[in-house]
Scaffold this motif. Structure first.
Motif, mmCIF file in Angstrom:
data_model
loop_
_atom_site.group_PDB
_atom_site.id
_atom_site.type_symbol
_atom_site.label_atom_id
_atom_site.label_comp_id
_atom_site.label_asym_id
_atom_site.label_seq_id
_atom_site.Cartn_x
_atom_site.Cartn_y
_atom_site.Cartn_z
ATOM 1 N N ASN A 27 0.849 -1.191 0.000
ATOM 2 C CA ASN A 27 0.000 0.000 0.000
ATOM 3 C C ASN A 27 0.881 1.235 0.000
ATOM 4 O O ASN A 27 2.109 1.135 0.041
ATOM 5 N N GLU B 147 -8.348 1.483 0.082
ATOM 6 C CA GLU B 147 -7.044 0.858 -0.149
ATOM 7 C C GLU B 147 -6.843 -0.292 0.838
ATOM 8 O O GLU B 147 -6.818 -0.087 2.051
ATOM 9 N N ASN C 113 -4.840 -2.940 2.971
ATOM 10 C CA ASN C 113 -3.477 -2.947 3.514
ATOM 11 C C ASN C 113 -3.139 -4.172 4.351
ATOM 12 O O ASN C 113 -1.978 -4.371 4.699
ATOM 13 N N THR D 146 -8.637 -2.076 5.567
ATOM 14 C CA THR D 146 -8.522 -1.077 4.505
ATOM 15 C C THR D 146 -8.305 0.316 5.089
ATOM 16 O O THR D 146 -8.502 0.548 6.294
#
Length: 502
Positions: A93, A269, A271, A289
Motif C-alpha cells: 500500500n 485501499e 493494507n 482497509t
C-alpha cells in the motif's frame, strides 16, 4: 518544652530539592515522549529505511500468492507439530509498499511469485515507537504512564493559555535581542500560543490513547460486572473461534473473497489480509482497509471461506463514539492528507520539544535571578535536552553497524550523561558538546546507511528517513551558530551571557 509544628529550614530545603528533582524527572519523561513522537511521525519511512534494499511495489497481489504462501506456512507448522492460528499478510500500500507475511511468530518479505525473500527486521523503528507510547516499559505500565503524561501536558497547555491575559496583544512579541530570560519567555509563549491547537490535539489524543485501556477496565467494572471482553467487543470484531481439533478443509477461496472485497469497497485501499485458523473448519478471512477522506484508521471486513461477508467492523459508519476513538490514532501521528501533513507534524513536534525545554529553562533562569541557582540540576537538564536526541541517533548507528539492541543503548547513554553531568562540567560545555555529538551521530547514521545500502539509501522511504537525520543535524547546527554569535556579541558588549540552554 514547647512543641513546634513549623518545619525546620533544613527540612523545607530538602523537600524543595526533592520537589525540584521530581519535577525535572517528569519533565524528562515528557521531553522523551515529545522527541520520540516527533521522529515517530515517519515510522513507516524508518521501517523501509532499516531494510532499504528490499523490493517495493504497489502491484496487485494475485490470489494464488496468498494461497501458496499460506499452504507453505501450514506445512511448516505441521512439521513442527504446531497448530497455526493465523497467517497475516501486509498488502502493498502507499504507506508500506512491500508484501510481507507473518506466521508462527516470524515475518518474511514475499516476492510477487510467492517466494519468501528474507525476514522482516524493524527492531530500531519498533524501539522508537515503543519509546514514544510506553517509554520501553511493559505495556501495562508504560501506556497508562504516557497517557497520564498526556493529561499533564493538556493541563500545562490550558493553564499556560489562561495565565496570559494579554495573549492577543503579545501575540507577535519576540524579543530575541533582549535578555536570555526574555528570549526564553517570548519563545515559549509564542510557540505555546500559535501552535496551541496542534499541541492540544496531540496531548488530548495521546492521553486518550494511553488511558483508553484504563477506561475499558473502569467501564467494565461500573456497567458490565467487570467483563472487559464485553467492552472490547463493542470496539473490535471478535476473533474467530473454532471447535477444538476442528477437521481440515480446503483453504479459503481467496479469489472470491478479494473479488467481493473489491465490490463492497472499491475506493478503499487494502493494507492487510489475515486468515484465522487456515485450512480448518470455521476458518475466516479478515481484510483491513484505509478509507479515503476519513481520519479513522481504517475499516475491517470478515469473510467466511466461500467469500460471504460475515461482519463489517463499523469504524467508518458505526456509532459516533466508535468513530471518534478510531480517529485519534491518525490524528495523533499525522498520518492523513498526505506527506505534507507529516512534514508539518515533524516541524510542529520540534516546536513542542522547544516548548518543553524552554519552560524548564525559564524556571532555572528565575531561580538564578533570585539567587537560588541550582547548577547541578541545570547541568543534568541540559545533558538530557541534548543527550536524548543524541542517544536516539547513536542507537540508530550502533543498531545499523553492529546490530546492537537500541533500547539499552538509549537508556544507558541518557543515564550515564545525566549522572556525569550532575558532578562535572558546565552548562555551556555540556550544551555545546552534546549538540556537536548529536550532529555527528545524525550524520554518521546517514553515512553508515549509505555504506550498507548504497544507492538504495537515497530513494523512496530511505531517502525520507535519511533526510530527517540530515534536517535534524542542520537544525542543531543552526542553534550552535546562534549560540556562538550571541556569546561573541555579549563578549564584545562586555555582557556575560547565561548559556543555560543555548
Amino acid at each position: 518544652m514547647k512543641l513546634s509544628l513549623k518545619p525546620s529550614p533544613a527540612f523545607v530545603r530538602d523537600m524543595t530539592d526533592g520537589h525540584s528533582v521530581l519535577g525535572l524527572a517528569l519533565s524528562t519523561l515528557l521531553y522523551i515522549v515529545c522527541v520520540s513522537g516527533t521522529l515517530a511521525v515517519f515510522y513507516n519511512e524508518f521501517e523501509r529505511w532499516e531494510q532499504a534494499d528490499e523490493r517495493e511495489a504497489l502491484a496487485v497481489v494475485e490470489p494464488s500468492v496468498y494461497r501458496s504462501v499460506t499452504e507453505n506456512a501450514i506445512a511448516l507448522a505441521a512439521e513442527r507439530g504446531e497448530a497455526l492460528k493465523s497467517v497475516t499478510f501486509t498488502i502493498p500500500n502507499s504507506a508500506m509498499p512491500r508484501l510481507t507475511v507473518r506466521a508462527g511468530g516470524a515475518e518474511y518479505y514475499v516476492g510477487q511469485d510467492g517466494a519468501l525473500q528474507g525476514e522482516v527486521a524493524h527492531d530500531w523503528t519498533h524501539f522508537l515507537t515503543y519509546l514514544h507510547f510506553a517509554l520501553n516499559l511493559p505495556v501495562v505500565l508504560g501506556v497508562p504512564l504516557v497517557g497520564l503524561i498526556g493529561v499533564l501536558m493538556t493541563a500545562l497547555i490550558l493553564s499556560g493559555l489562561l495565565a496570559h491575559p494579554n495573549i492577543i496583544r503579545d501575540a507577535f512579541s519576540l524579543r530575541m535581542a533582549g535578555s536570555r530570560r526574555l528570549q526564553q519567555v517570548d519563545l515559549h509563549n509564542r510557540l505555546g500560543v500559535w501552535a496551541s491547537p496542534f499541541h492540544l490535539a496531540i496531548a488530548v489524543t495521546g492521553a486518550f490513547i494511553g488511558l483508553s485501556q484504563v477506561v475499558a477496565f473502569a467501564v467494565a467494572g461500573l456497567f458490565y460486572g467487570g467483563n472487559v471482553e464485553k467492552v472490547e467487543s463493542m470496539l473490535y470484531i471478535e476473533k474467530a473461534v473454532i471447535e477444538k481439533d476442528a477437521r481440515q478443509v480446503p483453504l479459503a477461496d481467496f479469489s472470491r473473497i478479494l473479488a467481493e472485497m473489491s465490490r463492497l469497497a472499491p475506493e478503499q485501499e487494502q493494507n492487510r489480509l489475515r486468515i484465522f485458523h487456515p485450512g480448518r473448519e470455521g476458518q475466516a478471512v479478515e481484510i483491513s482497509t484505509r478509507v479515503p477522506g476519513r481520519l479513522i484508521w481504517g475499516e475491517r471486513y470478515r469473510f467466511d471461506a466461500e467469500g460471504r461477508l460475515l461482519h463489517q467492523e463499523g469504524w467508518s459508519d458505526g456509532n459516533a463514539g466508535k468513530q471518534v476513538y478510531a480517529s485519534t490514532f491518525r490524528l495523533h501521528f499525522g498520518h492523513f492528507s498526505g506527506f505534507a501533513v507529516k512534514i508539518a507534524y515533524f516541524l510542529l513536534g520540534v516546536g513542542m520539544c522547544v516548548l518543553v525545554a524552554s519552560g524548564i529553562n525559564i524556571w532555572f533562569l528565575r531561580k538564578r535571578q533570585r539567587g537560588e541557582a541550582v547548577p547541578r540540576l541545570e547541568r543534568v537538564w541540559v545533558a538530557q535536552v541534548w543527550g536524548i536526541p543524541f542517544a536516539i541517533a547513536l542507537s540508530a548507528v550502533t543498531y545499523l553497524a553492529f546490530a546492537i539492541a537500541a533500547t539499552p543503548v538509549f537508556w544507558i547513554v541518557v543515564l550515564v550523561l545525566s549522572v556525569v553531568a550532575a558532578f562535572v562540567g558546565t552548562v555551556a560545555g555540556w550544551s555545546m558538546f552534546l549538540r556537536g555529538a548529536t550532529i555527528a551521530a545524525c550524520l554518521l547514521a546517514v553515512v553508515v546507511h549509505g555504506v550498507m545500502f548504497g544507492t538504495d539509501s537515497f530513494v523512496r522511504g530511505a531517502l525520507v528517513a535519511n533526510g530527517v537525520w540530515l534536517l535534524t543535524a542542520a537544525g542543531i547546527g543552526v542553534s550552535c551558530l546562534y549560540s556562538l554569535s550571541r556569546r561573541r556579541s555579549g563578549s564584545a558588549a562586555g555582557v556575560t551571557v547565561n548559556p543555560a540552554t543555548q
